[in-house]
Scaffold this motif. Structure first.
Motif, PDB file in Angstrom:
ATOM      1  N   GLU A   1       0.923  -1.197  -0.042  1.00 55.49           N
ATOM      2  CA  GLU A   1      -0.137  -0.138  -0.016  1.00 55.49           C
ATOM      3  C   GLU A   1       0.766   1.157  -0.070  1.00 55.49           C
ATOM      4  N   THR A   2       2.140   1.167   0.420  1.00 57.43           N
ATOM      5  CA  THR A   2       2.854   2.291   0.537  1.00 57.43           C
ATOM      6  C   THR A   2       3.873   2.491  -0.739  1.00 57.43           C
ATOM      7  N   ASN A   3       3.747   1.254  -1.413  1.00 54.12           N
ATOM      8  CA  ASN A   3       4.381   1.204  -2.818  1.00 54.12           C
ATOM      9  C   ASN A   3       6.078   1.265  -2.574  1.00 54.12           C
ATOM     10  N   ASP A   4       6.388   0.342  -1.581  1.00 59.08           N
ATOM     11  CA  ASP A   4       7.716   0.173  -0.943  1.00 59.08           C
ATOM     12  C   ASP A   4       8.131  -1.242  -1.686  1.00 59.08           C
ATOM     13  N   LYS A   5       8.751  -1.299  -2.664  1.00 56.27           N
ATOM     14  CA  LYS A   5       8.965  -2.713  -3.349  1.00 56.27           C
ATOM     15  C   LYS A   5       9.881  -3.458  -2.573  1.00 56.27           C
ATOM     16  N   ALA A   6      10.797  -2.886  -2.312  1.00 56.61           N
ATOM     17  CA  ALA A   6      12.038  -3.686  -1.510  1.00 56.61           C
ATOM     18  C   ALA A   6      11.440  -4.287  -0.015  1.00 56.61           C
ATOM     19  N   ASN A   7      10.864  -3.408   0.599  1.00 55.99           N
ATOM     20  CA  ASN A   7      10.124  -3.781   1.848  1.00 55.99           C
ATOM     21  C   ASN A   7       9.166  -4.926   1.509  1.00 55.99           C
ATOM     22  N   ALA A   8       8.159  -4.899   0.511  1.00 56.52           N
ATOM     23  CA  ALA A   8       7.295  -5.781   0.300  1.00 56.52           C
ATOM     24  C   ALA A   8       7.963  -7.157  -0.148  1.00 56.52           C
ATOM     25  N   GLU A   9       9.182  -6.869  -1.098  1.00 58.03           N
ATOM     26  CA  GLU A   9       9.611  -8.154  -1.486  1.00 58.03           C
ATOM     27  C   GLU A   9      10.218  -9.079  -0.042  1.00 58.03           C
ATOM     28  N   ALA A  10      10.778  -8.078   0.628  1.00 60.78           N
ATOM     29  CA  ALA A  10      11.490  -8.784   1.892  1.00 60.78           C
ATOM     30  C   ALA A  10      10.216  -9.361   3.206  1.00 60.78           C
ATOM     31  N   SER A  11       9.303  -8.362   3.013  1.00 59.31           N
ATOM     32  CA  SER A  11       8.248  -8.969   3.736  1.00 59.31           C
ATOM     33  C   SER A  11       7.402 -10.257   3.361  1.00 59.31           C
ATOM     34  N   LEU A  12       7.472 -10.343   2.019  1.00 51.50           N
ATOM     35  CA  LEU A  12       6.765 -11.586   1.303  1.00 51.50           C
ATOM     36  C   LEU A  12       7.795 -12.624   1.630  1.00 51.50           C
ATOM     37  N   LYS A  13       8.995 -12.818   1.634  1.00 53.61           N
ATOM     38  CA  LYS A  13      10.077 -13.889   1.737  1.00 53.61           C
ATOM     39  C   LYS A  13       9.696 -14.183   3.283  1.00 53.61           C
ATOM     40  N   SER A  14       9.685 -13.313   4.014  1.00 50.98           N
ATOM     41  CA  SER A  14       9.463 -13.489   5.618  1.00 50.98           C
ATOM     42  C   SER A  14       7.968 -13.996   5.849  1.00 50.98           C
ATOM     43  N   ALA A  15       7.141 -13.706   5.049  1.00 46.61           N
ATOM     44  CA  ALA A  15       5.675 -14.192   5.461  1.00 46.61           C
ATOM     45  C   ALA A  15       5.749 -15.798   4.839  1.00 46.61           C
ATOM     46  N   SER A  16       6.236 -15.828   3.836  1.00 46.02           N
ATOM     47  CA  SER A  16       6.473 -17.278   3.107  1.00 46.02           C
ATOM     48  C   SER A  16       7.084 -18.314   3.941  1.00 46.02           C
ATOM     49  N   VAL A  17       7.930 -17.835   4.493  1.00 48.58           N
ATOM     50  CA  VAL A  17       8.791 -18.744   5.689  1.00 48.58           C
ATOM     51  C   VAL A  17       7.675 -19.058   6.906  1.00 48.58           C
ATOM     52  N   ASP A  18       6.988 -17.959   7.274  1.00 51.99           N
ATOM     53  CA  ASP A  18       6.305 -18.432   8.361  1.00 51.99           C
ATOM     54  C   ASP A  18       4.946 -19.158   7.991  1.00 51.99           C
ATOM     55  N   LEU A  19       4.517 -19.045   6.757  1.00 53.65           N
ATOM     56  CA  LEU A  19       3.305 -19.914   6.309  1.00 53.65           C
ATOM     57  C   LEU A  19       4.010 -21.293   6.259  1.00 53.65           C
ATOM     58  N   ASN A  20       5.187 -21.619   5.684  1.00 58.52           N
ATOM     59  CA  ASN A  20       5.756 -22.848   5.580  1.00 58.52           C
ATOM     60  C   ASN A  20       6.016 -23.463   6.947  1.00 58.52           C
ATOM     61  N   LYS A  21       6.424 -22.449   7.961  1.00 60.00           N
ATOM     62  CA  LYS A  21       6.485 -23.214   9.305  1.00 60.00           C
ATOM     63  C   LYS A  21       5.061 -23.799   9.910  1.00 60.00           C
ATOM     64  N   ALA A  22       4.273 -22.641   9.517  1.00 60.33           N
ATOM     65  CA  ALA A  22       2.807 -23.131   9.964  1.00 60.33           C
ATOM     66  C   ALA A  22       2.184 -24.498   9.549  1.00 60.33           C
ATOM     67  N   VAL A  23       2.648 -24.807   8.167  1.00 58.35           N
ATOM     68  CA  VAL A  23       2.388 -26.135   7.324  1.00 58.35           C
ATOM     69  C   VAL A  23       3.067 -27.216   7.948  1.00 58.35           C
ATOM     70  N   SER A  24       4.273 -27.033   8.261  1.00 59.67           N
ATOM     71  CA  SER A  24       5.359 -28.133   8.969  1.00 59.67           C
ATOM     72  C   SER A  24       4.754 -28.402  10.439  1.00 59.67           C
ATOM     73  N   LYS A  25       4.075 -27.291  11.199  1.00 58.99           N
ATOM     74  CA  LYS A  25       3.560 -27.638  12.588  1.00 58.99           C
ATOM     75  C   LYS A  25       2.165 -28.240  12.463  1.00 58.99           C
ATOM     76  N   GLY A  26       1.657 -28.271  11.381  1.00 61.96           N
ATOM     77  CA  GLY A  26       0.296 -28.688  11.270  1.00 61.96           C
ATOM     78  C   GLY A  26      -0.910 -27.843  11.425  1.00 61.96           C
ATOM     79  N   VAL A  27      -0.346 -26.534  11.393  1.00 63.76           N
ATOM     80  CA  VAL A  27      -1.388 -25.637  11.866  1.00 63.76           C
ATOM     81  C   VAL A  27      -2.336 -25.249  10.582  1.00 63.76           C
ATOM     82  N   LEU A  28      -1.665 -25.203   9.579  1.00 61.13           N
ATOM     83  CA  LEU A  28      -2.209 -24.654   8.305  1.00 61.13           C
ATOM     84  C   LEU A  28      -2.002 -26.159   7.158  1.00 61.13           C
ATOM     85  N   HIS A  29      -3.139 -26.124   6.289  1.00 59.56           N
ATOM     86  CA  HIS A  29      -3.055 -27.121   5.285  1.00 59.56           C
ATOM     87  C   HIS A  29      -1.990 -26.427   4.212  1.00 59.56           C
TER      88      HIS A  29
END
Length: 88
Positions: A40-68
């Motif tokens: 929303e703030t059009n900060d491409k670098a921050n968005a890409e870094a946040s996306l990578k972090s969010a992807s890791v968090d989501l994959n951890k949730a899958v490995s723990k059985g919290v999310l499909h």
């Protein structure tokens, strides 16, 4: 209230697992919100870094059985699509 010993134990263990799952889900939601905020703030670098972090968090949730795995994949895909729109 359960009367059988094993049922009592299930109540306790379910509460512990529920608390852990709640924390993991909270982390996932926070990570996704960071990506959306960066987009929303059009900060491409921050968005890409946040996306990578969010992807890791989501994959951890899958490995723990919290999310499909498909749920996590869908969320990553939608976030990546938002970040990709910044490039255009």
């Amino acid at each position: 209230m359960p009367q059988i010993k094993s049922a009592k134990k299930r109540v306790i263990t379910d509460a512990k697992k529920g608390a852990r799952n709640l924390g993991v889900r909270s982390e996932v939601k926070t990570a996704a919100k960071k990506v959306v905020a960066a987009v929303e703030t059009n900060d491409k670098a921050n968005a890409e870094a946040s996306l990578k972090s969010a992807s890791v968090d989501l994959n951890k949730a899958v490995s723990k059985g919290v999310l499909h795995k498909n749920t996590a994949s869908r969320k990553v895909s939608r976030l990546a699509k938002k970040v990709a729109k910044l490039e255009k």
